[in-house]
Design an enzyme around this catalytic site. Structure first.
Site, PDB file in Angstrom:
ATOM      1  N   ARG A   1      11.505  -5.564   4.358  1.00 22.58           N
ATOM      2  CA  ARG A   1      11.181  -4.142   4.239  1.00 22.58           C
ATOM      3  C   ARG A   1      12.131  -3.281   5.076  1.00 22.58           C
ATOM      4  NH1 ARG A   1       5.005  -2.511   4.694  1.00 22.58           N
ATOM      5  NH2 ARG A   1       5.110  -3.150   6.870  1.00 22.58           N
TER       6      ARG A   1
ATOM      7  N   ARG B   1      11.300  -1.552  10.908  1.00 17.04           N
ATOM      8  CA  ARG B   1      10.237  -1.183  11.859  1.00 17.04           C
ATOM      9  C   ARG B   1      10.113  -2.253  12.949  1.00 17.04           C
ATOM     10  NH1 ARG B   1       5.012   0.142   8.212  1.00 17.04           N
ATOM     11  NH2 ARG B   1       4.027  -0.838   9.993  1.00 17.04           N
TER      12      ARG B   1
ATOM     13  N   ARG C   1      -0.172  -8.992  13.303  1.00 11.63           N
ATOM     14  CA  ARG C   1      -0.726  -7.939  12.421  1.00 11.63           C
ATOM     15  C   ARG C   1      -1.600  -8.544  11.326  1.00 11.63           C
ATOM     16  NH1 ARG C   1       4.215  -4.914  10.314  1.00 11.63           N
ATOM     17  NH2 ARG C   1       2.690  -3.629   9.230  1.00 11.63           N
TER      18      ARG C   1
ATOM     19  N   LYS D   1       0.827  -1.223   0.000  1.00 10.21           N
ATOM     20  CA  LYS D   1       0.000   0.000   0.000  1.00 10.21           C
ATOM     21  C   LYS D   1       0.856   1.265   0.000  1.00 10.21           C
ATOM     22  CE  LYS D   1      -2.304  -0.951   3.843  1.00 10.21           C
ATOM     23  NZ  LYS D   1      -1.667  -2.223   4.195  1.00 10.21           N
TER      24      LYS D   1
ATOM     25  N   ARG E   1      -9.414   0.991   9.045  1.00 10.13           N
ATOM     26  CA  ARG E   1      -8.997  -0.375   9.352  1.00 10.13           C
ATOM     27  C   ARG E   1     -10.080  -1.121  10.123  1.00 10.13           C
ATOM     28  NH1 ARG E   1      -3.094   0.730   9.146  1.00 10.13           N
ATOM     29  NH2 ARG E   1      -1.949  -1.218   9.293  1.00 10.13           N
TER      30      ARG E   1
HETATM   31  P1  AMP Z   1       0.892   0.844   8.969  1.00 13.46           P
HETATM   32  O1  AMP Z   1       2.082   1.686   8.734  1.00 13.46           O
HETATM   33  O2  AMP Z   1      -0.314   1.286   8.179  1.00 13.46           O
HETATM   34  O3  AMP Z   1       1.163  -0.629   8.797  1.00 13.46           O
HETATM   35  O4  AMP Z   1       0.488   1.050  10.505  1.00 13.46           O
HETATM   36  C1  AMP Z   1       1.367   0.664  11.553  1.00 13.46           C
HETATM   37  C2  AMP Z   1       0.580   0.471  12.826  1.00 13.46           C
HETATM   38  O5  AMP Z   1      -0.043   1.718  13.210  1.00 13.46           O
HETATM   39  C3  AMP Z   1      -0.566  -0.522  12.741  1.00 13.46           C
HETATM   40  O6  AMP Z   1      -0.142  -1.855  12.910  1.00 13.46           O
HETATM   41  C4  AMP Z   1      -1.459  -0.046  13.887  1.00 13.46           C
HETATM   42  O7  AMP Z   1      -0.928  -0.432  15.136  1.00 13.46           O
HETATM   43  C5  AMP Z   1      -1.320   1.466  13.786  1.00 13.46           C
HETATM   44  N1  AMP Z   1      -2.354   2.024  12.874  1.00 13.46           N
HETATM   45  C6  AMP Z   1      -2.147   2.606  11.657  1.00 13.46           C
HETATM   46  N2  AMP Z   1      -3.306   2.978  11.101  1.00 13.46           N
HETATM   47  C7  AMP Z   1      -4.280   2.620  11.966  1.00 13.46           C
HETATM   48  C8  AMP Z   1      -5.700   2.688  11.943  1.00 13.46           C
HETATM   49  N3  AMP Z   1      -6.361   3.203  10.877  1.00 13.46           N
HETATM   50  N4  AMP Z   1      -6.376   2.208  13.017  1.00 13.46           N
HETATM   51  C9  AMP Z   1      -5.725   1.696  14.074  1.00 13.46           C
HETATM   52  N5  AMP Z   1      -4.403   1.561  14.163  1.00 13.46           N
HETATM   53  C10 AMP Z   1      -3.670   2.013  13.116  1.00 13.46           C
END
Ligand code: AMP
Length: 207
Positions: free
Chosen positions: A122, A152, A163, A13, A88
């Site tokens: 990554r 990360r 996740r 994404k 999400r």
């Molecule tokens: P991402 O970079 O999109 O994979 O987000 C990393 C982490 O941030 C996720 O695993 C969640 O813990 C948190 N996070 C990001 N976006 C959301 C969301 N829309 N709702 C809840 N937690 C989020």
């Protein structure tokens, strides 16, 4: 053009969002990037979110919805935006529907067994948020801003499985949610980045 990218962790994404937003000139809004920035800056929100993120869970809906509401009200969003990693949950999707009309939700589909390999390779830039994959990028520094790349915390194998489970339980139902609204499109994400982008651009050209 108001777009959402759906897809499991590791589906690409962020990479696709960077490329598409640069090509069409709309802001890339990543809730994950916004949270990581808060963590780096050591804000109260960053401190609250850290444990949840590092365990692979979801930050509370109210916090996330408030963040997105403020961000999409900014002037650079007036001609559209791309949401990456939001919504999400169904509650987040309902809140977004109440705020604005989305034109298209794109599901970037990658088989589950490919996700772990993709995530484990990554590398992330702390400076500008760019992501790279070791299979196609051998350097340890970012070619956009020069910062040293890192892995990360939530990309570590023990967190990745959680996740993906959290995605299947909470976020996967959004595919049917947007299908019912008649705005869901699917692309095959198990291809080279430029091939995935070409599929997405074909879809967005219809808007
Ligand atoms: P991402 O970079 O999109 O994979 O987000 C990393 C982490 O941030 C996720 O695993 C969640 O813990 C948190 N996070 C990001 N976006 C959301 C969301 N829309 N709702 C809840 N937690 C989020």
């Amino acid at each position: 053009m108001k777009l959402i990218f759906l897809g499991a962790p590791g589906a690409g994404k962020g990479t696709q969002a960077d490329m598409l937003c640069e090509a069409v000139g709309i802001p890339h809004i990543s809730t994950g990037d916004m949270l990581r920035k808060q963590m780096r800056e050591g804000t109260e929100l960053g401190r609250q979110a850290k444990a949840v993120i590092e365990a692979g869970g979801l930050v509370g809906d109210d916090i996330i919805i408030g963040m997105v509401k403020d961000r999409i009200a900014e002037p650079d969003c007036k001609n559209g935006f791309l949401l990456d990693g939001f919504p999400r949950t169904i509650a987040q999707a309902d809140a977004l529907s109440a705020l604005t009309d989305i034109d298209m939700a794109v599901d970037i589909d990658v088989p589950t067994e490919r996700l772990v390999a993709r995530i484990s390779g990554r590398r992330m830039c702390p400076g500008c948020g760019a992501t790279f994959h070791v299979s196609t990028y051998a350097k340890e520094t970012c070619d956009k801003c020069g910062a040293t790349l890192y892995i990360r915390d939530d990309d570590k194998p023990e967190t990745v499985k959680n996740r993906i489970d959290v995605y299947n339980a909470n976020t996967q139902p959004l595919i049917a949610y947007y299908e019912n609204k008649g705005i869901l499109k699917r692309v095959d994400g198990d291809k080279k980045p430029d091939e995935v982008l070409a599929q997405i651009r074909t879809l967005t050209e219809t808007l």
